[in-house]
Design a protein around this motif. Structure first.
Motif, PDB file in Angstrom:
ATOM      1  N   LEU A  47      35.164  45.634  15.911  1.00  0.00           N
ATOM      2  CA  LEU A  47      33.951  45.247  16.624  1.00  0.00           C
ATOM      3  C   LEU A  47      32.739  45.314  15.696  1.00  0.00           C
ATOM      4  O   LEU A  47      31.919  44.382  15.657  1.00  0.00           O
ATOM      5  CB  LEU A  47      33.752  46.143  17.851  1.00  0.00           C
ATOM      6  CG  LEU A  47      32.681  45.718  18.842  1.00  0.00           C
ATOM      7  CD1 LEU A  47      32.911  44.309  19.357  1.00  0.00           C
ATOM      8  CD2 LEU A  47      32.657  46.696  20.009  1.00  0.00           C
ATOM      9  N   VAL A  50      32.960  42.351  13.142  1.00  0.00           N
ATOM     10  CA  VAL A  50      32.609  41.060  13.748  1.00  0.00           C
ATOM     11  C   VAL A  50      31.095  40.932  13.882  1.00  0.00           C
ATOM     12  O   VAL A  50      30.506  39.900  13.522  1.00  0.00           O
ATOM     13  CB  VAL A  50      33.319  40.882  15.108  1.00  0.00           C
ATOM     14  CG1 VAL A  50      32.686  39.773  15.935  1.00  0.00           C
ATOM     15  CG2 VAL A  50      34.799  40.610  14.887  1.00  0.00           C
ATOM     16  N   LEU A  66      37.729  37.728  13.930  1.00  0.00           N
ATOM     17  CA  LEU A  66      37.828  37.600  15.389  1.00  0.00           C
ATOM     18  C   LEU A  66      39.283  37.736  15.818  1.00  0.00           C
ATOM     19  O   LEU A  66      39.593  38.439  16.788  1.00  0.00           O
ATOM     20  CB  LEU A  66      37.248  36.268  15.855  1.00  0.00           C
ATOM     21  CG  LEU A  66      35.736  36.177  15.877  1.00  0.00           C
ATOM     22  CD1 LEU A  66      35.281  34.730  16.003  1.00  0.00           C
ATOM     23  CD2 LEU A  66      35.153  37.025  17.003  1.00  0.00           C
ATOM     24  N   ALA A  69      40.311  41.310  15.403  1.00  0.00           N
ATOM     25  CA  ALA A  69      39.730  42.152  16.454  1.00  0.00           C
ATOM     26  C   ALA A  69      40.581  42.107  17.725  1.00  0.00           C
ATOM     27  O   ALA A  69      40.823  43.144  18.351  1.00  0.00           O
ATOM     28  CB  ALA A  69      38.292  41.715  16.740  1.00  0.00           C
ATOM     29  N   GLN A  76      38.554  39.236  24.243  1.00  0.00           N
ATOM     30  CA  GLN A  76      37.709  38.072  23.978  1.00  0.00           C
ATOM     31  C   GLN A  76      36.382  38.194  24.728  1.00  0.00           C
ATOM     32  O   GLN A  76      35.324  37.874  24.180  1.00  0.00           O
ATOM     33  CB  GLN A  76      38.424  36.786  24.390  1.00  0.00           C
ATOM     34  CG  GLN A  76      39.576  36.438  23.488  1.00  0.00           C
ATOM     35  CD  GLN A  76      40.274  35.154  23.886  1.00  0.00           C
ATOM     36  OE1 GLN A  76      39.764  34.372  24.686  1.00  0.00           O
ATOM     37  NE2 GLN A  76      41.461  34.935  23.346  1.00  0.00           N
ATOM     38  N   LEU A  79      34.154  40.496  22.811  1.00  0.00           N
ATOM     39  CA  LEU A  79      33.662  39.865  21.585  1.00  0.00           C
ATOM     40  C   LEU A  79      32.558  38.852  21.890  1.00  0.00           C
ATOM     41  O   LEU A  79      31.547  38.791  21.184  1.00  0.00           O
ATOM     42  CB  LEU A  79      34.816  39.209  20.827  1.00  0.00           C
ATOM     43  CG  LEU A  79      35.762  40.199  20.167  1.00  0.00           C
ATOM     44  CD1 LEU A  79      37.076  39.530  19.788  1.00  0.00           C
ATOM     45  CD2 LEU A  79      35.100  40.846  18.958  1.00  0.00           C
ATOM     46  N   ALA A 102      33.669  31.557  17.441  1.00  0.00           N
ATOM     47  CA  ALA A 102      34.440  32.251  18.468  1.00  0.00           C
ATOM     48  C   ALA A 102      35.071  31.243  19.439  1.00  0.00           C
ATOM     49  O   ALA A 102      36.242  31.369  19.804  1.00  0.00           O
ATOM     50  CB  ALA A 102      33.551  33.238  19.224  1.00  0.00           C
TER      51      ALA A 102
END
Length: 108
Positions: A47, A50, A66, A69, A76, A79, A102
């Motif tokens: 986290l 990102v 991503l 992660a 998702q 994020l 993303a």
């Protein structure tokens, strides 16, 4: 936090023949040492990574991280929320570009 999978880098796969020292440092220092320290979980490290990559506009690395992660347990939804939050601190262009990456990663 030791019940998590060991984090492994891909430096040697990418650059061993071209830039062997960078490949070694990526795999042996960044991933084998730093990513596997017990003070933070892999989820938390992902986290943080990102958010920092988005804030710095480092989009090719963001795309990879991503996915990492999600593998490390960040949803998702979390994020997307983190990137939305980051947009207000890092700047609109960085946030919008990061969200575009993303969307690409999560919808392909």
């Amino acid at each position: 936090m030791t019940d998590q999978p060991k984090q492994v880098g891909g430096g040697r796969n990418l650059f061993e023949d071209f830039a062997p020292k960078l490949a070694e440092l990526t795999d042996d220092v960044l991933f084998d040492d730093v990513w596997n320290r017990p003070e933070l979980s892999a989820r938390d490290r992902s986290l943080i990574t990102v958010v920092l990559l988005a804030a710095g506009g480092h989009l090719p690395q963001l795309e990879f991280h991503l996915g990492r992660a999600v593998e490390n347990g960040v949803t998702q939804k979390a994020l997307i929320e983190a990137l939305t939050h980051t947009t207000f601190y890092a700047g609109w262009p960085y946030g919008m570009a990061a969200m575009g990456i993303a969307k690409k990663v999560f919808t392909e």
